[in-house]
Design a protein around this motif. Sequence first.
Motif, PDB file in Angstrom:
ATOM      1  N   CYS A 124      -8.933 -16.479  42.449  1.00 31.83           N
ATOM      2  CA  CYS A 124      -7.886 -15.465  42.284  1.00 31.83           C
ATOM      3  C   CYS A 124      -8.168 -14.306  42.501  1.00 31.83           C
ATOM      4  CB  CYS A 124      -7.119 -15.951  40.891  1.00 31.83           C
ATOM      5  SG  CYS A 124      -5.532 -14.899  40.753  1.00 31.83           S
ATOM      6  N   HIS A 161      -6.601 -11.667  41.403  1.00 31.49           N
ATOM      7  CA  HIS A 161      -5.724 -10.516  40.322  1.00 31.49           C
ATOM      8  C   HIS A 161      -6.844 -10.512  39.295  1.00 31.49           C
ATOM      9  CE1 HIS A 161      -1.656 -10.511  41.875  1.00 31.49           C
ATOM     10  NE2 HIS A 161      -1.860 -11.791  42.147  1.00 31.49           N
ATOM     11  N   PHE A 219      -1.126 -24.017  48.105  1.00 32.36           N
ATOM     12  CA  PHE A 219      -0.279 -23.042  48.931  1.00 32.36           C
ATOM     13  C   PHE A 219       0.736 -23.800  49.786  1.00 32.36           C
ATOM     14  CE2 PHE A 219      -3.044 -18.848  48.375  1.00 32.36           C
ATOM     15  CZ  PHE A 219      -2.912 -19.182  46.741  1.00 32.36           C
ATOM     16  N   GLN A 246       0.351 -17.290  51.921  1.00 35.59           N
ATOM     17  CA  GLN A 246       0.366 -16.801  50.722  1.00 35.59           C
ATOM     18  C   GLN A 246       0.836 -17.938  49.560  1.00 35.59           C
ATOM     19  OE1 GLN A 246       3.493 -14.404  49.459  1.00 35.59           O
ATOM     20  NE2 GLN A 246       2.128 -12.293  49.303  1.00 35.59           N
ATOM     21  N   GLY A 247       0.394 -17.856  48.371  1.00 35.31           N
ATOM     22  CA  GLY A 247       0.791 -18.740  47.466  1.00 35.31           C
ATOM     23  C   GLY A 247       0.927 -18.089  46.026  1.00 35.31           C
ATOM     24  N   HIS A 248       0.873 -18.926  44.992  1.00 33.54           N
ATOM     25  CA  HIS A 248       0.913 -18.443  43.520  1.00 33.54           C
ATOM     26  C   HIS A 248      -0.288 -19.248  42.727  1.00 33.54           C
ATOM     27  CE1 HIS A 248       4.932 -17.152  44.538  1.00 33.54           C
ATOM     28  NE2 HIS A 248       4.979 -16.285  43.706  1.00 33.54           N
ATOM     29  N   CYS A 249      -1.122 -18.590  42.205  1.00 34.73           N
ATOM     30  CA  CYS A 249      -2.186 -18.955  41.325  1.00 34.73           C
ATOM     31  C   CYS A 249      -1.761 -19.960  40.515  1.00 34.73           C
ATOM     32  CB  CYS A 249      -3.045 -17.626  40.871  1.00 34.73           C
ATOM     33  SG  CYS A 249      -4.304 -18.393  39.445  1.00 34.73           S
ATOM     34  N   CYS A 260      -2.342 -17.806  36.755  1.00 33.00           N
ATOM     35  CA  CYS A 260      -1.872 -16.630  36.103  1.00 33.00           C
ATOM     36  C   CYS A 260      -0.457 -16.684  36.740  1.00 33.00           C
ATOM     37  CB  CYS A 260      -2.598 -15.308  36.508  1.00 33.00           C
ATOM     38  SG  CYS A 260      -2.673 -15.262  38.249  1.00 33.00           S
ATOM     39  N   LYS A 261      -0.147 -17.443  37.757  1.00 35.56           N
ATOM     40  CA  LYS A 261       1.247 -17.672  38.227  1.00 35.56           C
ATOM     41  C   LYS A 261       1.391 -16.362  39.276  1.00 35.56           C
ATOM     42  CE  LYS A 261       1.455 -21.306  35.859  1.00 35.56           C
ATOM     43  NZ  LYS A 261       1.254 -22.769  36.466  1.00 35.56           N
ATOM     44  N   LYS A 262       0.653 -15.345  39.518  1.00 35.36           N
ATOM     45  CA  LYS A 262       1.018 -14.196  40.248  1.00 35.36           C
ATOM     46  C   LYS A 262       0.711 -14.725  41.832  1.00 35.36           C
ATOM     47  CE  LYS A 262      -0.194 -10.896  36.819  1.00 35.36           C
ATOM     48  NZ  LYS A 262      -1.150  -9.854  36.475  1.00 35.36           N
ATOM     49  N   ALA A 263       1.319 -14.052  42.858  1.00 36.92           N
ATOM     50  CA  ALA A 263       1.183 -14.049  44.142  1.00 36.92           C
ATOM     51  C   ALA A 263       0.015 -13.833  44.571  1.00 36.92           C
ATOM     52  CB  ALA A 263       2.241 -13.444  44.993  1.00 36.92           C
ATOM     53  N   VAL A 264      -0.588 -14.523  45.527  1.00 42.06           N
ATOM     54  CA  VAL A 264      -2.020 -14.488  46.084  1.00 42.06           C
ATOM     55  C   VAL A 264      -2.047 -14.555  47.522  1.00 42.06           C
ATOM     56  CG1 VAL A 264      -4.267 -15.299  46.114  1.00 42.06           C
ATOM     57  CG2 VAL A 264      -2.978 -15.187  43.932  1.00 42.06           C
TER      58      VAL A 264
END
Length: 321
Positions: free
Chosen positions: A243, A245, A261, A274-277, A280-284
């Motif tokens: 990830c 972040h 993703f 792009q997708g979300h981890c 942590c649920k944040k955009a990656v």
Amino acid sequence: MASLHSPIPALYTVYVLRSTIRHASFYVGSTPNPPRRLSQHNGLVGGGAVRTSRGNLRPWEMITLVSGFPSSTAALKFEWALNNPHLSVHIPSALRSSVVTRTKRKRGKPRRPAKSMASVASCLHLLLRVPSFARWPLRVHFFNRDAFRAWEKWCSTTAVGEGLMAGLKVVTDFGGERRAGDGEEGEQSPSPPPWGIHALPLDYEPVKEYVAKGQEIFEFERQGRCLVCREEMKAGEGLHALCTHDGCDGVGHVSCWGRHFLKNDEAGSIVPVQGHCPKCKKAVDWGDMMKELTLRVRGHKEVKKLLKRKPKRVTKETNKA
């Protein structure tokens, strides 16, 4: 991706020059170092292109560029397509024919369309929405207001305003403009910060903390279980991505990240953007993950240089102490 033996480059760009003397003259090129390349085109250092060497066209300004190419080869493909939108096989034939305005006198072959601010904006928009380039982690930079206005005007038209990837980043930096409150009249102003192409990071410094996190996790074999499939990940077996972040140590198989993703992708795409981890649920951004992965796997010299500790400066106060 980058070559099989090198990481994704820190920076590789395709740029557009415009003559400050004759605004109808444009030039398209590619480079990993825009400031140096602009100096070459303007004759300040050796190595400029013949087409930009005419004194009655200098100085040139870099009005826009596209960054984020996964390799120099990828940038060269985009550069050629931007220069030859009437011939590029990366552009579907129906769209390719739409940019042809003239044909050669002999044999009736399509003639390369003349460049203008509007044509540059339209061709950029076209290339950034065709399948060959739309899913690359690209970013468009504008350093000239006229160029950005042409881009905005083109994007706002209903005929072509659709098709750009939602994750495409558009950055403006017009520099040199005094902002309100920067200083009172008569007050000595500090040196202005670098702007435009001179503010672009030419090395891996922006991902230093991310790379350091990856080194700490994988060197000490702290990857644990895949955060998607929950299987144990063994060191040295397979490709594992991390990830992006700070504060999140979520690790997973590259294939699992990709499936995660793309699970809601209705277009049937193969490469994610792009997708979300899951942790942590944040955009990656997929491109950022792949840059760290290729540095870790292929860029041992680059990582060693990036993470090398700089010696402390010895001052007079230190010596006195």
